[in-house]
Design an enzyme around this catalytic site. Structure first.
Site, mmCIF file in Angstrom:
data_model
loop_
_atom_site.group_PDB
_atom_site.id
_atom_site.type_symbol
_atom_site.label_atom_id
_atom_site.label_comp_id
_atom_site.label_asym_id
_atom_site.label_seq_id
_atom_site.Cartn_x
_atom_site.Cartn_y
_atom_site.Cartn_z
ATOM 1 N N CYS A 267 50.858 -69.164 -33.693
ATOM 2 C CA CYS A 267 50.384 -69.631 -35.441
ATOM 3 C C CYS A 267 50.210 -71.107 -35.139
ATOM 4 C CB CYS A 267 51.432 -68.742 -35.653
ATOM 5 S SG CYS A 267 51.869 -70.102 -37.392
ATOM 6 N N ASN B 239 50.872 -64.341 -27.519
ATOM 7 C CA ASN B 239 51.547 -63.201 -27.472
ATOM 8 C C ASN B 239 51.807 -62.347 -26.135
ATOM 9 O OD1 ASN B 239 49.633 -63.537 -30.218
ATOM 10 N ND2 ASN B 239 50.670 -61.414 -30.484
ATOM 11 N N HIS C 188 56.460 -57.661 -32.741
ATOM 12 C CA HIS C 188 55.592 -57.995 -32.369
ATOM 13 C C HIS C 188 56.444 -58.953 -31.390
ATOM 14 C CE1 HIS C 188 51.768 -60.363 -33.687
ATOM 15 N NE2 HIS C 188 52.520 -61.436 -33.297
ATOM 16 N N ARG D 202 42.945 -61.526 -34.006
ATOM 17 C CA ARG D 202 43.651 -62.188 -34.911
ATOM 18 C C ARG D 202 44.287 -63.252 -33.962
ATOM 19 N NH1 ARG D 202 48.684 -63.966 -36.638
ATOM 20 N NH2 ARG D 202 49.069 -61.793 -36.740
ATOM 21 N N ASP D 203 45.600 -62.689 -34.084
ATOM 22 C CA ASP D 203 46.447 -64.161 -33.382
ATOM 23 C C ASP D 203 46.508 -65.027 -32.389
ATOM 24 O OD1 ASP D 203 49.006 -64.731 -32.815
ATOM 25 O OD2 ASP D 203 50.170 -63.452 -33.405
ATOM 26 N N HIS E 106 55.917 -62.418 -29.233
ATOM 27 C CA HIS E 106 55.327 -63.922 -27.912
ATOM 28 C C HIS E 106 56.222 -64.181 -26.548
ATOM 29 C CE1 HIS E 106 52.153 -64.942 -30.464
ATOM 30 N NE2 HIS E 106 52.506 -63.806 -31.239
#
Ligand code: COA
Ligand code: ZN
Length: 326
Positions: free
Chosen positions: A246, A255, A213, A20-21, A215
């Protein structure tokens, strides 16, 4: 010895966000069957949770426009939670159709980033997410809320911890969310700040599932993971190969890297439940799929004890050295 360096078998839950990310940040459209194969490999590697895709506008994130098909076609392993990002009611309807285990509701703690990313004020997002929460409840899915920019916004600057905790309160106390993820969308978090916010959350909501979460935008990823663990966290998002970011947050990059975090935590005596070798093999497939090199230091360097051959003339070197003692 400080307790953080000695895991003593403590369980840390690793949650994969690479599909996803990770893939949302890529120019290349990874074919649907390759996405399915990647999720299956991550399931087999033993990730506790996998954020399979996002149900956002295909105009906003074309790379994930095939989310329903991916969720339908993966092989679901018992015990693995399959999650997807949901920003609005349309996304929730798609997530219900795809039989998503966990809806990962998304909103930013920063008004500016929320407008840039989701084209809504935070108030409008919250109203939409309350409806999403209802739909998830009817479908029997659990609800996690990801709060972007919890450690700072690339356009606004610092986001006060009190603001972040106020939004957590609305999602946990008012809406009854099962879990919250504090997201460091553009790598602005640093260890002291992470420890404070993690401890504050844990103290106020000890029974709520908390995920961090991070990065690795400024090289602080692993330091932040350790700071959060020291303050009571035991769940982390990370992405295969260290890809991610993003597209609507200026300066966003990858990430924290799943195989780097697993490698480090296992050395320290934590138990992640992840088969590192399988994870590394999955990460090695990424460059061909996305068309460029990946940040992963473990894919580049190997594990700590993946040894190298001695120099070709090693015997001659040894004999010459030993001859000096005669
Ligand atoms: N899934 C699929 N399509 C969606 C959708 C969803 N979840 N939400 C909206 N759409 C479609 C609408 O049907 C509409 O389609 P149309 O133009 O063919 O009629 C179009 O998108 C615009 O809908 P609208 O509700 O006006 O959305 P918007 O343009 O205000 O955008 C979001 C709002 C939230 C949908 C959009 O900003 C978005 O998807 N953002 C996510 C960004 C992201 O994923 N960032 C990275 C993760 S943090
Ligand atoms: Zn992220």
């Amino acid at each position: 010895m400080n307790k953080i360096w000695n895991g003593a078998g403590r369980r840390i839950h690793m949650q994969e966000v690479g599909t996803r990310d990770g893939l949302q940040a890529e120019q290349a459209f990874v074919p649907t069957d390759e996405k399915v194969a990647l999720v299956n490999a991550l399931s087999e590697a033993g990730m506790a949770k996998i954020e399979v895709t996002s149900f956002v506008s295909p105009k906003a994130i074309p790379a994930l426009r095939d989310g329903e098909i991916v969720l339908r076609e993966i092989t679901r392993q018992p015990g693995v939670v399959y999650s997807a990002l949901v920003p609005n009611v349309r996304g929730a309807e798609r997530a219900v159709d795809a039989r998503t285990d966990e809806f990962n509701l998304v909103m930013s703690a920063s008004e500016t980033h929320n407008l840039a990313n989701l084209r809504m004020t935070r108030g409008q997002s919250y109203a939409a997410l309350r409806e999403v929460n209802e739909l998830a409840g009817q479908a029997g899915a659990t609800v996690n809320v990801s709060l972007s920019c919890s450690f700072g916004c690339p356009m606004e600057g610092d986001v006060p911890a009190a603001t972040v905790l106020d939004w957590c309160a609305r999602f946990v106390d008012e809406m009854g969310a099962h879990g919250v993820t504090l997201c460091d969308t553009t790598g602005m978090a640093y260890p002291g700040q992470v420890a404070e916010l993690t401890a504050a959350f844990r103290e106020r909501w000890p029974a709520t599932e908390l995920t961090l979460h991070f990065h690795n935008t400024r090289g602080l990823g692993l330091a932040n993971v350790l700071a959060a663990m020291d303050a009571g966290a035991d769940r982390f998002d990370a992405s295969l190969g260290g890809i991610g970011g993003c597209p609507y947050a200026p300066g966003a990059t990858g990430n924290v890297c799943s195989e780097e975090i697993v490698h480090a935590l296992e050395l320290m005596g934590y138990r992640t439940g992840v088969d590192l070798q399988r994870l590394i093999e999955a990460a090695k497939r990424l460059p061909a799929l996305i068309g460029h090199d990946i940040p992963s230091q473990i894919v580049k360097a190997g594990r700590r004890l993946d040894l190298h051959a001695v120099p070709a003339d090693f015997e001659a070197i040894r004999e010459r050295a030993l001859a000096r003692d005669l």
